[in-house]
Design a protein around this motif. Structure first.
Motif, PDB file in Angstrom:
ATOM      1  N   GLY A 153       7.133 -85.316  26.644  1.00 17.21           N
ATOM      2  CA  GLY A 153       8.097 -85.933  27.543  1.00 17.21           C
ATOM      3  C   GLY A 153       8.535 -87.304  27.063  1.00 17.21           C
ATOM      4  O   GLY A 153       7.717 -88.101  26.580  1.00 17.21           O
ATOM      5  N   HIS A 154       9.828 -87.579  27.191  1.00 12.95           N
ATOM      6  CA  HIS A 154      10.378 -88.883  26.835  1.00 12.95           C
ATOM      7  C   HIS A 154      10.177 -89.843  28.002  1.00 12.95           C
ATOM      8  O   HIS A 154      10.566 -89.542  29.133  1.00 12.95           O
ATOM      9  N   ARG A 155       9.528 -90.981  27.724  1.00  9.18           N
ATOM     10  CA  ARG A 155       9.310 -91.962  28.788  1.00  9.18           C
ATOM     11  C   ARG A 155      10.637 -92.592  29.168  1.00  9.18           C
ATOM     12  O   ARG A 155      11.347 -93.136  28.319  1.00  9.18           O
ATOM     13  N   ARG A 156      10.967 -92.550  30.441  1.00  9.03           N
ATOM     14  CA  ARG A 156      12.324 -92.839  30.889  1.00  9.03           C
ATOM     15  C   ARG A 156      12.749 -94.287  30.702  1.00  9.03           C
ATOM     16  O   ARG A 156      13.954 -94.574  30.659  1.00  9.03           O
ATOM     17  N   ASP A 157      11.816 -95.216  30.596  1.00  4.47           N
ATOM     18  CA  ASP A 157      12.210 -96.617  30.448  1.00  4.47           C
ATOM     19  C   ASP A 157      12.551 -96.973  29.006  1.00  4.47           C
ATOM     20  O   ASP A 157      13.076 -98.066  28.749  1.00  4.47           O
ATOM     21  N   SER A 158      12.269 -96.087  28.058  1.00  2.00           N
ATOM     22  CA  SER A 158      12.518 -96.366  26.641  1.00  2.00           C
ATOM     23  C   SER A 158      13.844 -95.759  26.198  1.00  2.00           C
ATOM     24  O   SER A 158      14.420 -94.905  26.879  1.00  2.00           O
ATOM     25  N   VAL A 159      14.316 -96.214  25.037  1.00  2.00           N
ATOM     26  CA  VAL A 159      15.580 -95.711  24.499  1.00  2.00           C
ATOM     27  C   VAL A 159      15.382 -94.293  23.977  1.00  2.00           C
ATOM     28  O   VAL A 159      14.252 -93.846  23.741  1.00  2.00           O
ATOM     29  N   GLY A 165      15.564-100.005  19.198  1.00  7.34           N
ATOM     30  CA  GLY A 165      14.493-100.203  20.158  1.00  7.34           C
ATOM     31  C   GLY A 165      13.377 -99.189  19.925  1.00  7.34           C
ATOM     32  O   GLY A 165      13.398 -98.414  18.961  1.00  7.34           O
ATOM     33  N   THR A 166      12.410 -99.198  20.819  1.00  5.33           N
ATOM     34  CA  THR A 166      11.265 -98.294  20.694  1.00  5.33           C
ATOM     35  C   THR A 166      11.423 -97.118  21.649  1.00  5.33           C
ATOM     36  O   THR A 166      11.545 -97.305  22.864  1.00  5.33           O
ATOM     37  N   SER A 167      11.431 -95.928  21.087  1.00  3.65           N
ATOM     38  CA  SER A 167      11.476 -94.702  21.876  1.00  3.65           C
ATOM     39  C   SER A 167      10.053 -94.171  22.008  1.00  3.65           C
ATOM     40  O   SER A 167       9.329 -94.046  21.012  1.00  3.65           O
ATOM     41  N   VAL A 168       9.636 -93.874  23.235  1.00  4.44           N
ATOM     42  CA  VAL A 168       8.255 -93.463  23.507  1.00  4.44           C
ATOM     43  C   VAL A 168       8.245 -92.012  23.981  1.00  4.44           C
ATOM     44  O   VAL A 168       8.989 -91.644  24.901  1.00  4.44           O
ATOM     45  N   ILE A 169       7.398 -91.203  23.349  1.00  4.42           N
ATOM     46  CA  ILE A 169       7.237 -89.794  23.716  1.00  4.42           C
ATOM     47  C   ILE A 169       5.756 -89.534  23.959  1.00  4.42           C
ATOM     48  O   ILE A 169       4.916 -89.854  23.116  1.00  4.42           O
ATOM     49  N   LEU A 170       5.436 -88.950  25.111  1.00  5.29           N
ATOM     50  CA  LEU A 170       4.065 -88.631  25.476  1.00  5.29           C
ATOM     51  C   LEU A 170       3.851 -87.125  25.394  1.00  5.29           C
ATOM     52  O   LEU A 170       4.775 -86.340  25.650  1.00  5.29           O
ATOM     53  N   GLY A 171       2.629 -86.720  25.052  1.00  6.75           N
ATOM     54  CA  GLY A 171       2.308 -85.297  24.961  1.00  6.75           C
ATOM     55  C   GLY A 171       0.841 -85.044  25.250  1.00  6.75           C
ATOM     56  O   GLY A 171      -0.011 -85.914  25.049  1.00  6.75           O
ATOM     57  N   ARG A 172       0.547 -83.854  25.712  1.00 10.05           N
ATOM     58  CA  ARG A 172      -0.828 -83.487  26.061  1.00 10.05           C
ATOM     59  C   ARG A 172      -1.663 -83.214  24.816  1.00 10.05           C
ATOM     60  O   ARG A 172      -1.155 -82.761  23.792  1.00 10.05           O
ATOM     61  N   GLN A 173      -2.961 -83.457  24.968  1.00 12.04           N
ATOM     62  CA  GLN A 173      -3.890 -83.252  23.863  1.00 12.04           C
ATOM     63  C   GLN A 173      -4.499 -81.853  23.860  1.00 12.04           C
ATOM     64  O   GLN A 173      -4.668 -81.246  22.797  1.00 12.04           O
ATOM     65  N   THR A 174      -4.826 -81.300  25.050  1.00 13.00           N
ATOM     66  CA  THR A 174      -5.600 -80.059  25.111  1.00 13.00           C
ATOM     67  C   THR A 174      -4.915 -78.968  25.914  1.00 13.00           C
ATOM     68  O   THR A 174      -4.713 -77.857  25.413  1.00 13.00           O
ATOM     69  N   THR A 175      -4.578 -79.244  27.157  1.00 16.07           N
ATOM     70  CA  THR A 175      -4.068 -78.215  28.051  1.00 16.07           C
ATOM     71  C   THR A 175      -2.577 -77.992  27.847  1.00 16.07           C
ATOM     72  O   THR A 175      -1.885 -78.794  27.220  1.00 16.07           O
ATOM     73  N   LEU A 226       9.567 -95.365  16.779  1.00 16.75           N
ATOM     74  CA  LEU A 226       9.103 -94.244  17.603  1.00 16.75           C
ATOM     75  C   LEU A 226       7.614 -94.410  17.855  1.00 16.75           C
ATOM     76  O   LEU A 226       6.850 -94.751  16.948  1.00 16.75           O
ATOM     77  N   GLU A 227       7.199 -94.145  19.088  1.00 13.69           N
ATOM     78  CA  GLU A 227       5.784 -94.215  19.456  1.00 13.69           C
ATOM     79  C   GLU A 227       5.387 -92.912  20.152  1.00 13.69           C
ATOM     80  O   GLU A 227       5.935 -92.565  21.200  1.00 13.69           O
ATOM     81  N   LEU A 228       4.464 -92.193  19.529  1.00 13.73           N
ATOM     82  CA  LEU A 228       3.904 -90.981  20.123  1.00 13.73           C
ATOM     83  C   LEU A 228       2.569 -91.333  20.769  1.00 13.73           C
ATOM     84  O   LEU A 228       1.735 -92.006  20.150  1.00 13.73           O
TER      85      LEU A 228
END
Length: 335
Positions: A153-159, A165-175, A226-228
Protein backbone atom coordinates in the motif's frame (compact mmCIF):
# COMPACT_ATOMS: atom_id res chain seq x y z
CA UNK A 1 22.33 -123.48 31.64
CA UNK A 2 19.06 -122.76 29.92
CA UNK A 3 16.35 -120.94 31.83
CA UNK A 4 13.27 -123.08 31.61
CA UNK A 5 11.01 -120.73 33.63
CA UNK A 6 7.65 -119.90 32.20
CA UNK A 7 7.74 -116.55 30.34
CA UNK A 8 5.76 -113.65 31.84
CA UNK A 9 2.89 -112.37 29.69
CA UNK A 10 3.43 -108.94 28.06
CA UNK A 11 0.33 -107.46 29.78
CA UNK A 12 1.71 -108.36 33.18
CA UNK A 13 5.03 -106.79 32.30
CA UNK A 14 3.37 -103.48 31.40
CA UNK A 15 1.27 -103.49 34.55
CA UNK A 16 4.21 -104.34 36.73
CA UNK A 17 6.32 -101.58 35.22
CA UNK A 18 3.49 -99.10 35.70
CA UNK A 19 4.35 -97.27 32.50
CA UNK A 20 2.50 -93.97 32.24
CA UNK A 21 2.55 -91.09 29.80
CA UNK A 22 3.03 -87.55 30.92
CA UNK A 23 -0.26 -85.80 31.55
CA UNK A 24 -2.33 -89.02 31.18
CA UNK A 25 -3.43 -90.91 34.30
CA UNK A 26 -2.64 -94.63 34.40
CA UNK A 27 -5.25 -96.96 33.06
CA UNK A 28 -7.36 -98.80 35.53
CA UNK A 29 -8.90 -102.12 35.06
CA UNK A 30 -12.61 -102.16 34.89
CA UNK A 31 -13.34 -98.82 33.23
CA UNK A 32 -12.11 -95.45 31.90
CA UNK A 33 -10.06 -93.08 34.02
CA UNK A 34 -11.97 -90.67 36.24
CA UNK A 35 -12.70 -87.20 34.87
CA UNK A 36 -10.89 -84.22 36.19
CA UNK A 37 -12.98 -81.62 37.88
CA UNK A 38 -12.29 -78.17 36.57
CA UNK A 39 -13.55 -75.07 38.34
CA UNK A 40 -14.88 -72.23 36.17
CA UNK A 41 -15.22 -68.59 37.13
CA UNK A 42 -18.03 -66.62 35.55
CA UNK A 43 -16.75 -63.54 33.62
CA UNK A 44 -17.50 -60.24 35.25
CA UNK A 45 -18.88 -57.26 33.32
CA UNK A 46 -16.24 -54.55 32.82
CA UNK A 47 -16.83 -51.39 34.75
CA UNK A 48 -18.28 -48.58 32.66
CA UNK A 49 -16.29 -45.35 33.11
CA UNK A 50 -18.25 -42.58 34.71
CA UNK A 51 -19.29 -39.86 32.30
CA UNK A 52 -17.85 -36.50 33.21
CA UNK A 53 -20.33 -33.75 33.87
CA UNK A 54 -19.84 -30.05 33.14
CA UNK A 55 -19.28 -29.45 36.85
CA UNK A 56 -16.11 -31.56 36.81
CA UNK A 57 -12.78 -29.78 36.37
CA UNK A 58 -11.57 -32.41 33.90
CA UNK A 59 -14.59 -31.69 31.69
CA UNK A 60 -13.64 -28.03 31.38
CA UNK A 61 -9.96 -28.87 30.86
CA UNK A 62 -10.92 -31.10 27.95
CA UNK A 63 -13.15 -28.40 26.49
CA UNK A 64 -10.37 -25.81 26.82
CA UNK A 65 -7.85 -28.09 25.11
CA UNK A 66 -10.28 -28.72 22.25
CA UNK A 67 -11.05 -25.01 21.75
CA UNK A 68 -7.40 -23.94 21.82
CA UNK A 69 -6.36 -26.75 19.49
CA UNK A 70 -9.05 -25.96 16.92
CA UNK A 71 -8.25 -22.24 17.12
CA UNK A 72 -4.55 -22.84 16.52
CA UNK A 73 -5.33 -25.15 13.61
CA UNK A 74 -7.64 -22.53 12.11
CA UNK A 75 -5.02 -19.81 12.59
CA UNK A 76 -2.29 -21.87 10.92
CA UNK A 77 -4.56 -22.88 8.04
CA UNK A 78 -5.62 -19.28 7.51
CA UNK A 79 -2.09 -17.85 7.73
CA UNK A 80 -0.53 -20.43 5.42
CA UNK A 81 -3.34 -21.10 2.95
CA UNK A 82 -6.51 -19.02 2.97
CA UNK A 83 -4.84 -15.62 3.41
CA UNK A 84 -2.46 -16.39 0.54
CA UNK A 85 -5.36 -17.42 -1.69
CA UNK A 86 -7.21 -14.26 -0.74
CA UNK A 87 -4.15 -12.15 -1.56
CA UNK A 88 -3.69 -13.87 -4.92
CA UNK A 89 -7.32 -13.26 -5.85
CA UNK A 90 -7.15 -9.62 -4.74
CA UNK A 91 -3.98 -9.07 -6.76
CA UNK A 92 -5.60 -10.44 -9.91
CA UNK A 93 -8.50 -8.02 -9.55
CA UNK A 94 -6.25 -5.07 -8.69
CA UNK A 95 -3.98 -5.73 -11.66
CA UNK A 96 -6.91 -5.80 -14.07
CA UNK A 97 -8.22 -2.54 -12.61
CA UNK A 98 -4.75 -1.00 -12.94
CA UNK A 99 -4.48 -2.00 -16.60
CA UNK A 100 -7.89 -0.50 -17.29
CA UNK A 101 -6.99 2.76 -15.55
CA UNK A 102 -3.69 3.01 -17.42
CA UNK A 103 -5.48 2.42 -20.72
CA UNK A 104 -8.05 5.11 -19.92
CA UNK A 105 -5.38 7.47 -18.55
CA UNK A 106 -7.46 8.16 -15.45
CA UNK A 107 -5.16 6.58 -12.88
CA UNK A 108 -4.45 8.86 -9.89
CA UNK A 109 -1.02 10.55 -9.91
CA UNK A 110 -1.46 12.52 -6.70
CA UNK A 111 -3.36 12.58 -3.44
CA UNK A 112 -6.54 13.72 -5.20
CA UNK A 113 -8.53 12.00 -7.93
CA UNK A 114 -10.17 13.56 -10.99
CA UNK A 115 -13.03 14.78 -8.79
CA UNK A 116 -10.63 16.60 -6.45
CA UNK A 117 -11.37 14.13 -3.66
CA UNK A 118 -8.85 12.06 -1.74
CA UNK A 119 -8.08 8.87 -3.63
CA UNK A 120 -10.22 6.08 -2.19
CA UNK A 121 -8.49 3.46 -0.09
CA UNK A 122 -7.70 0.33 -2.06
CA UNK A 123 -7.48 2.06 -5.45
CA UNK A 124 -4.67 0.56 -7.61
CA UNK A 125 -2.04 3.26 -8.25
CA UNK A 126 1.14 1.53 -9.50
CA UNK A 127 2.92 -1.71 -10.37
CA UNK A 128 5.98 -2.62 -8.28
CA UNK A 129 8.67 -4.93 -9.68
CA UNK A 130 11.88 -6.12 -7.98
CA UNK A 131 13.53 -8.81 -10.16
CA UNK A 132 16.25 -9.61 -7.60
CA UNK A 133 13.70 -11.17 -5.23
CA UNK A 134 11.10 -12.18 -7.81
CA UNK A 135 8.52 -9.62 -6.66
CA UNK A 136 5.78 -8.19 -8.86
CA UNK A 137 2.84 -6.62 -7.02
CA UNK A 138 0.09 -4.14 -7.72
CA UNK A 139 0.30 -1.26 -5.23
CA UNK A 140 -2.95 0.15 -3.88
CA UNK A 141 -3.70 3.43 -2.14
CA UNK A 142 -3.65 3.37 1.67
CA UNK A 143 -1.84 1.36 4.30
CA UNK A 144 -4.43 0.16 6.81
CA UNK A 145 -4.45 -3.49 7.85
CA UNK A 146 -7.49 -4.22 5.69
CA UNK A 147 -6.01 -2.47 2.63
CA UNK A 148 -2.71 -4.33 2.94
CA UNK A 149 -4.57 -7.62 2.54
CA UNK A 150 -4.73 -6.80 -1.17
CA UNK A 151 -1.02 -6.09 -1.49
CA UNK A 152 1.54 -3.35 -0.83
CA UNK A 153 0.00 0.00 0.00
CA UNK A 154 1.10 3.54 -0.83
CA UNK A 155 1.14 5.74 2.26
CA UNK A 156 -1.25 8.55 1.45
CA UNK A 157 0.78 11.42 2.89
CA UNK A 158 3.76 10.71 0.60
CA UNK A 159 4.25 11.55 -3.06
CA UNK A 160 3.58 9.05 -5.81
CA UNK A 161 6.56 7.03 -7.11
CA UNK A 162 8.63 8.89 -9.69
CA UNK A 163 7.93 12.33 -8.23
CA UNK A 164 10.14 14.70 -6.25
CA UNK A 165 10.19 13.73 -2.60
CA UNK A 166 10.00 10.45 -0.71
CA UNK A 167 7.39 7.92 -1.76
CA UNK A 168 6.57 5.38 0.97
CA UNK A 169 5.16 1.90 0.30
CA UNK A 170 4.24 -0.53 3.09
CA UNK A 171 3.83 -4.29 2.74
CA UNK A 172 3.18 -7.33 4.89
CA UNK A 173 5.95 -9.67 5.96
CA UNK A 174 4.10 -12.98 6.54
CA UNK A 175 0.33 -13.04 6.13
CA UNK A 176 -1.77 -12.42 3.02
CA UNK A 177 0.95 -13.46 0.63
CA UNK A 178 3.76 -11.80 2.58
CA UNK A 179 4.77 -9.69 -0.46
CA UNK A 180 7.63 -7.97 1.41
CA UNK A 181 8.99 -11.07 3.13
CA UNK A 182 12.23 -10.95 1.10
CA UNK A 183 12.93 -7.22 0.81
CA UNK A 184 15.51 -7.58 3.57
CA UNK A 185 17.66 -9.50 1.08
CA UNK A 186 18.11 -6.43 -1.11
CA UNK A 187 21.59 -4.94 -1.22
CA UNK A 188 22.88 -1.59 -2.44
CA UNK A 189 22.80 -1.47 -6.21
CA UNK A 190 19.64 -3.54 -6.71
CA UNK A 191 17.04 -1.91 -8.94
CA UNK A 192 13.36 -1.35 -8.23
CA UNK A 193 10.96 -0.55 -11.08
CA UNK A 194 7.59 1.10 -10.55
CA UNK A 195 5.01 1.85 -13.23
CA UNK A 196 2.51 4.66 -12.62
CA UNK A 197 0.28 6.92 -14.67
CA UNK A 198 3.36 9.07 -15.36
CA UNK A 199 5.48 6.26 -16.83
CA UNK A 200 8.13 3.80 -15.69
CA UNK A 201 10.42 4.85 -12.85
CA UNK A 202 13.67 3.22 -11.73
CA UNK A 203 15.09 3.32 -8.22
CA UNK A 204 18.44 2.02 -6.96
CA UNK A 205 18.74 0.64 -3.44
CA UNK A 206 21.35 2.37 -1.29
CA UNK A 207 20.53 1.24 2.24
CA UNK A 208 18.72 -1.19 4.54
CA UNK A 209 18.00 0.03 8.07
CA UNK A 210 16.05 -0.80 11.19
CA UNK A 211 14.48 1.28 13.91
CA UNK A 212 17.70 2.02 15.79
CA UNK A 213 19.83 2.70 12.70
CA UNK A 214 20.62 6.30 11.67
CA UNK A 215 18.35 7.97 9.13
CA UNK A 216 19.61 8.60 5.58
CA UNK A 217 20.79 12.02 4.53
CA UNK A 218 18.23 14.71 3.93
CA UNK A 219 16.84 14.50 0.42
CA UNK A 220 18.01 17.23 -1.91
CA UNK A 221 15.44 19.53 -3.44
CA UNK A 222 14.00 18.15 -6.67
CA UNK A 223 15.30 14.61 -6.04
CA UNK A 224 13.22 11.49 -5.58
CA UNK A 225 13.45 8.64 -3.10
CA UNK A 226 11.57 5.42 -2.38
CA UNK A 227 11.12 3.83 1.05
CA UNK A 228 9.80 0.29 1.44
CA UNK A 229 8.64 -0.65 4.95
CA UNK A 230 7.73 -4.04 6.38
CA UNK A 231 7.91 -5.92 9.69
CA UNK A 232 11.30 -6.96 11.04
CA UNK A 233 12.04 -10.08 13.05
CA UNK A 234 10.38 -13.47 13.35
CA UNK A 235 7.24 -14.20 11.36
CA UNK A 236 4.13 -13.17 13.31
CA UNK A 237 6.39 -11.87 16.12
CA UNK A 238 7.96 -8.68 14.73
CA UNK A 239 10.48 -6.71 16.70
CA UNK A 240 10.03 -3.48 14.77
CA UNK A 241 10.03 -2.18 11.22
CA UNK A 242 12.48 -2.78 8.37
CA UNK A 243 13.19 0.09 5.94
CA UNK A 244 14.62 -0.18 2.42
CA UNK A 245 15.87 3.13 0.99
CA UNK A 246 16.32 3.67 -2.75
CA UNK A 247 17.09 6.76 -4.82
CA UNK A 248 15.33 7.72 -8.03
CA UNK A 249 17.69 7.31 -10.99
CA UNK A 250 15.17 8.01 -13.76
CA UNK A 251 13.69 11.38 -14.63
CA UNK A 252 11.69 13.16 -11.95
CA UNK A 253 8.05 13.66 -12.86
CA UNK A 254 5.81 16.66 -12.01
CA UNK A 255 4.61 16.57 -8.41
CA UNK A 256 1.04 17.66 -7.59
CA UNK A 257 0.40 19.75 -4.50
CA UNK A 258 0.11 17.74 -1.29
CA UNK A 259 -3.05 18.16 0.77
CA UNK A 260 -2.29 15.57 3.49
CA UNK A 261 0.69 15.56 5.83
CA UNK A 262 2.10 12.87 8.09
CA UNK A 263 0.57 14.56 11.14
CA UNK A 264 -2.89 14.23 9.58
CA UNK A 265 -2.35 10.58 8.67
CA UNK A 266 -4.46 8.23 10.86
CA UNK A 267 -2.38 6.08 13.20
CA UNK A 268 -3.70 2.84 11.74
CA UNK A 269 -2.08 3.78 8.39
CA UNK A 270 1.40 4.23 9.84
CA UNK A 271 4.03 1.51 10.18
CA UNK A 272 2.90 -1.19 12.64
CA UNK A 273 -0.43 0.60 13.00
CA UNK A 274 -3.50 -1.18 14.37
CA UNK A 275 -7.20 -0.75 13.79
CA UNK A 276 -8.82 -0.26 17.19
CA UNK A 277 -12.32 -1.00 15.91
CA UNK A 278 -11.21 -4.37 14.54
CA UNK A 279 -10.74 -5.74 18.05
CA UNK A 280 -14.50 -5.68 18.69
CA UNK A 281 -15.10 -7.92 15.68
CA UNK A 282 -12.18 -10.13 16.72
CA UNK A 283 -13.47 -10.59 20.28
CA UNK A 284 -16.98 -11.28 19.01
CA UNK A 285 -15.72 -13.95 16.61
CA UNK A 286 -13.59 -15.43 19.39
CA UNK A 287 -16.59 -15.63 21.76
CA UNK A 288 -18.66 -17.42 19.11
CA UNK A 289 -15.80 -19.82 18.46
CA UNK A 290 -15.40 -20.63 22.17
CA UNK A 291 -19.13 -21.26 22.52
CA UNK A 292 -19.11 -23.57 19.53
CA UNK A 293 -16.09 -25.42 20.91
CA UNK A 294 -17.77 -26.05 24.28
CA UNK A 295 -20.89 -27.28 22.50
CA UNK A 296 -18.81 -29.62 20.35
CA UNK A 297 -17.10 -31.04 23.43
CA UNK A 298 -20.43 -31.63 25.14
CA UNK A 299 -21.75 -33.46 22.07
CA UNK A 300 -18.59 -35.53 21.89
CA UNK A 301 -19.02 -36.68 25.50
CA UNK A 302 -22.76 -37.33 25.35
CA UNK A 303 -23.69 -38.04 21.73
CA UNK A 304 -20.84 -39.97 20.14
CA UNK A 305 -17.37 -39.37 18.80
CA UNK A 306 -17.86 -40.15 15.12
CA UNK A 307 -21.13 -38.28 14.84
CA UNK A 308 -19.65 -35.25 16.54
CA UNK A 309 -16.46 -35.15 14.48
CA UNK A 310 -18.35 -35.67 11.24
CA UNK A 311 -20.63 -32.71 11.86
CA UNK A 312 -18.51 -30.52 14.10
CA UNK A 313 -15.14 -30.56 12.34
CA UNK A 314 -16.19 -28.58 9.22
CA UNK A 315 -18.09 -26.08 11.37
CA UNK A 316 -15.18 -25.56 13.77
CA UNK A 317 -12.70 -25.27 10.90
CA UNK A 318 -14.81 -22.58 9.22
CA UNK A 319 -15.25 -20.71 12.50
CA UNK A 320 -11.53 -21.05 13.23
CA UNK A 321 -10.56 -19.53 9.89
CA UNK A 322 -13.11 -16.72 10.33
CA UNK A 323 -11.86 -16.00 13.84
CA UNK A 324 -8.24 -16.02 12.67
CA UNK A 325 -9.10 -13.57 9.89
CA UNK A 326 -10.78 -11.23 12.39
CA UNK A 327 -7.83 -11.44 14.78
CA UNK A 328 -5.33 -10.75 11.99
CA UNK A 329 -7.29 -7.65 11.02
CA UNK A 330 -6.68 -6.32 14.53
CA UNK A 331 -2.94 -7.07 14.51
CA UNK A 332 -0.28 -4.60 13.27
CA UNK A 333 -0.63 -3.91 9.56
CA UNK A 334 2.86 -5.14 8.57
CA UNK A 335 2.63 -8.70 9.94
Amino acid sequence: MVDTATPTPMRDRVDSAKVTRPGIPPLRRGGPPPRRRTSYTLPTRPAVPRQLAPRDARWWIGAAVLVVSMLLIGFVVHATLFSWLQHSRSQDIAFQDLRTSLAKADIPVGQLDVNEDLVALGTPVSLLSIPEIGLTETVVEGSTASVLRTGPGHRRDSVMPGQAGTSVILGRQTTYGGPFRSVGQLVPGDEITITTGQGVHIYTVFGVRRNDDPLPEVLKAGAGRLELITADGLALFPGGALHIDAELTSDVQPTPTKVMTYQALPKDERAMGQDGEAWFAALTALAVFIGAGITLWWLWRSWGRWHTWLIGTPIMLALGVTTADAVMAALPNLI
